[in-house]
Design a protein around this motif. Structure first.
Motif, PDB file in Angstrom:
ATOM      1  N   LEU A  82       0.828  -1.208   0.000  1.00  0.00           N
ATOM      2  CA  LEU A  82       0.000   0.000   0.000  1.00  0.00           C
ATOM      3  C   LEU A  82       0.863   1.259   0.000  1.00  0.00           C
ATOM      4  CD1 LEU A  82      -2.826  -1.013   2.505  1.00  0.00           C
ATOM      5  CD2 LEU A  82      -3.084  -0.553   0.060  1.00  0.00           C
ATOM      6  N   SER A  83       1.939   1.215   0.783  1.00  0.00           N
ATOM      7  CA  SER A  83       2.842   2.366   0.835  1.00  0.00           C
ATOM      8  C   SER A  83       3.489   2.606  -0.528  1.00  0.00           C
ATOM      9  CB  SER A  83       3.912   2.128   1.901  1.00  0.00           C
ATOM     10  OG  SER A  83       4.836   3.189   1.929  1.00  0.00           O
ATOM     11  N   ASN A  84       3.934   1.525  -1.174  1.00  0.00           N
ATOM     12  CA  ASN A  84       4.547   1.651  -2.502  1.00  0.00           C
ATOM     13  C   ASN A  84       3.531   2.150  -3.528  1.00  0.00           C
ATOM     14  OD1 ASN A  84       6.997   0.726  -1.505  1.00  0.00           O
ATOM     15  ND2 ASN A  84       6.599  -1.406  -2.092  1.00  0.00           N
ATOM     16  N   ALA A  88       3.905   5.563  -5.692  1.00  0.00           N
ATOM     17  CA  ALA A  88       3.881   5.512  -7.157  1.00  0.00           C
ATOM     18  C   ALA A  88       2.719   6.326  -7.711  1.00  0.00           C
ATOM     19  CB  ALA A  88       3.785   4.059  -7.618  1.00  0.00           C
ATOM     20  N   ASN A  89       1.571   6.230  -7.042  1.00  0.00           N
ATOM     21  CA  ASN A  89       0.388   6.966  -7.495  1.00  0.00           C
ATOM     22  C   ASN A  89       0.611   8.478  -7.370  1.00  0.00           C
ATOM     23  OD1 ASN A  89      -2.552   6.648  -8.313  1.00  0.00           O
ATOM     24  ND2 ASN A  89      -2.761   7.965  -6.513  1.00  0.00           N
ATOM     25  N   LYS A  90       1.247   8.893  -6.268  1.00  0.00           N
ATOM     26  CA  LYS A  90       1.510  10.316  -6.040  1.00  0.00           C
ATOM     27  C   LYS A  90       2.496  10.858  -7.075  1.00  0.00           C
ATOM     28  CE  LYS A  90       1.868  11.591  -1.795  1.00  0.00           C
ATOM     29  NZ  LYS A  90       2.424  11.771  -0.418  1.00  0.00           N
ATOM     30  N   GLU A  91       3.568  10.101  -7.345  1.00  0.00           N
ATOM     31  CA  GLU A  91       4.566  10.545  -8.317  1.00  0.00           C
ATOM     32  C   GLU A  91       3.964  10.652  -9.717  1.00  0.00           C
ATOM     33  OE1 GLU A  91       7.716  11.554  -7.994  1.00  0.00           O
ATOM     34  OE2 GLU A  91       7.422  11.454  -5.817  1.00  0.00           O
ATOM     35  N   ILE A 120      -1.615   5.337 -17.274  1.00  0.00           N
ATOM     36  CA  ILE A 120      -2.065   4.064 -16.683  1.00  0.00           C
ATOM     37  C   ILE A 120      -1.644   4.074 -15.218  1.00  0.00           C
ATOM     38  CG2 ILE A 120      -1.874   1.550 -16.755  1.00  0.00           C
ATOM     39  CD1 ILE A 120      -1.213   1.797 -19.721  1.00  0.00           C
ATOM     40  N   TRP A 121      -2.617   4.266 -14.381  1.00  0.00           N
ATOM     41  CA  TRP A 121      -2.328   4.414 -12.963  1.00  0.00           C
ATOM     42  C   TRP A 121      -1.894   3.084 -12.344  1.00  0.00           C
ATOM     43  CZ3 TRP A 121      -2.048   9.303 -11.620  1.00  0.00           C
ATOM     44  CH2 TRP A 121      -2.821  10.247 -12.321  1.00  0.00           C
TER      45      TRP A 121
END
Length: 293
Positions: A82-84, A88-91, A120-121
């Motif tokens: 979840l943290s990763n 990744a989603n934020k970046e 592609i999220w």
């Protein structure tokens, strides 16, 4: 003239004729009797008390602890995933917003440029799933129909003691593999479990043990599942959970059921008064005669 007289040896052959006749009648006698015990108890003892020990609880606690370790490990891995994902989603969102900002800035300046497409999220991590641990069930949870039954005695809370101790179900391996049918050649996916569930049974009176036996102390193999593919096996396991079906409950029930006849017969032979049936064949010679000549 001489007369020569040759001795004439006359051999007389005696013929012995043996005439033998005999008539036999088979008389079968069927009778019932009560067998006396090999181990004599006090004449006042007419009952027995069955005690179910629960040593399996130690094994259950160990299985729960192992399962909890697996749960803790899965939750820790889930937190990392979840943290990763969040990073990744934020970046990716920041990069997409920057590209949208540049696009808007250019269009505001009158430039004709294509709007950046949606990226592609990152895929949101699936929740972890663990199958429940296999636990040993107490005898009264299995609905076993058979019971200790000793001829000449009644079950009660007193009398001589029959102690049954379940040491716990222990599974060493559960493995699946494809096996070809000898006739058709079609392959099926077969899952085999290797396990044991030692049951120790002792019968005693005033501390003196007169019967003791141990069952299922060695690992044995059993087919747990047979189907088309390993994916069907996983679906079968999930379906069992949804329907609250535990195949190991039936396996434990069968193990208990299979020992009672032998235990009952063994203890009855020791201290009980079993009714017996016996057939005796009695051969009687009616007439015998011999004639010699």
């Amino acid at each position: 003239m001489k007369k020569f007289k040759n001795p004439i040896v006359i051999i007389l052959v005696l013929i012995c004729f043996n005439v033998k006749s005999q008539f036999i009648t088979d008389h079968k006698i069927n009778f019932e009797y009560i067998q006396l015990p090999k181990y004599y108890l006090d004449k006042s003892i007419k009952t027995f008390n069955v005690i179910y020990d629960s040593s399996f609880q130690v094994n259950n606690e160990r299985q729960k602890m192992i399962h909890q370790i697996a749960v803790d490990s899965a939750e820790a891995h889930q937190k990392v995933k979840l943290s990763n994902w969040e990073k990744a989603n934020k970046e990716m969102r920041k990069k997409h917003l920057i590209s949208l900002s540049l696009w808007k800035e250019k269009t505001n300046q009158g430039m004709q440029i294509t709007k950046p497409s949606e990226p592609i999220w990152p895929t949101y991590p699936e929740p972890y799933f663990l199958f429940p641990t296999v636990l040993t069930k107490a005898f009264n949870q299995l609905n076993v129909l058979k019971r200790i039954n000793i001829e000449g005695f009644n079950s009660a809370s007193s009398g001589f003691e029959v102690k049954i101790d379940n040491l716990g179900l222990e599974i060493s391996s559960i493995k699946g593999d494809y096996i070809s049918d000898n006739t058709t050649g079609v392959k099926s996916y077969v899952v085999k479990a290797n396990f044991k569930m030692p049951l120790v049974i002792k019968a005693s009176y005033q501390g003196n043990i007169f019967y003791e036996e141990k069952f299922y102390s060695k690992f044995s193999e059993k087919i747990l599942y047979s189907g088309k593919t390993e994916y069907d096996y996983e679906l079968w396991r999930i379906d069992n959970i949804e329907k609250e079906i535990d195949p190991w409950v039936q396996i434990q029930k069968d193990l208990w059921t299979n020992i009672f006849d032998k235990v009952n017969n063994s203890i009855t032979e020791k201290v009980g008064y079993p009714k017996k049936n016996r057939n005796i064949g009695n051969l009687c010679a009616k007439k015998t005669s011999r004639l010699y000549l």
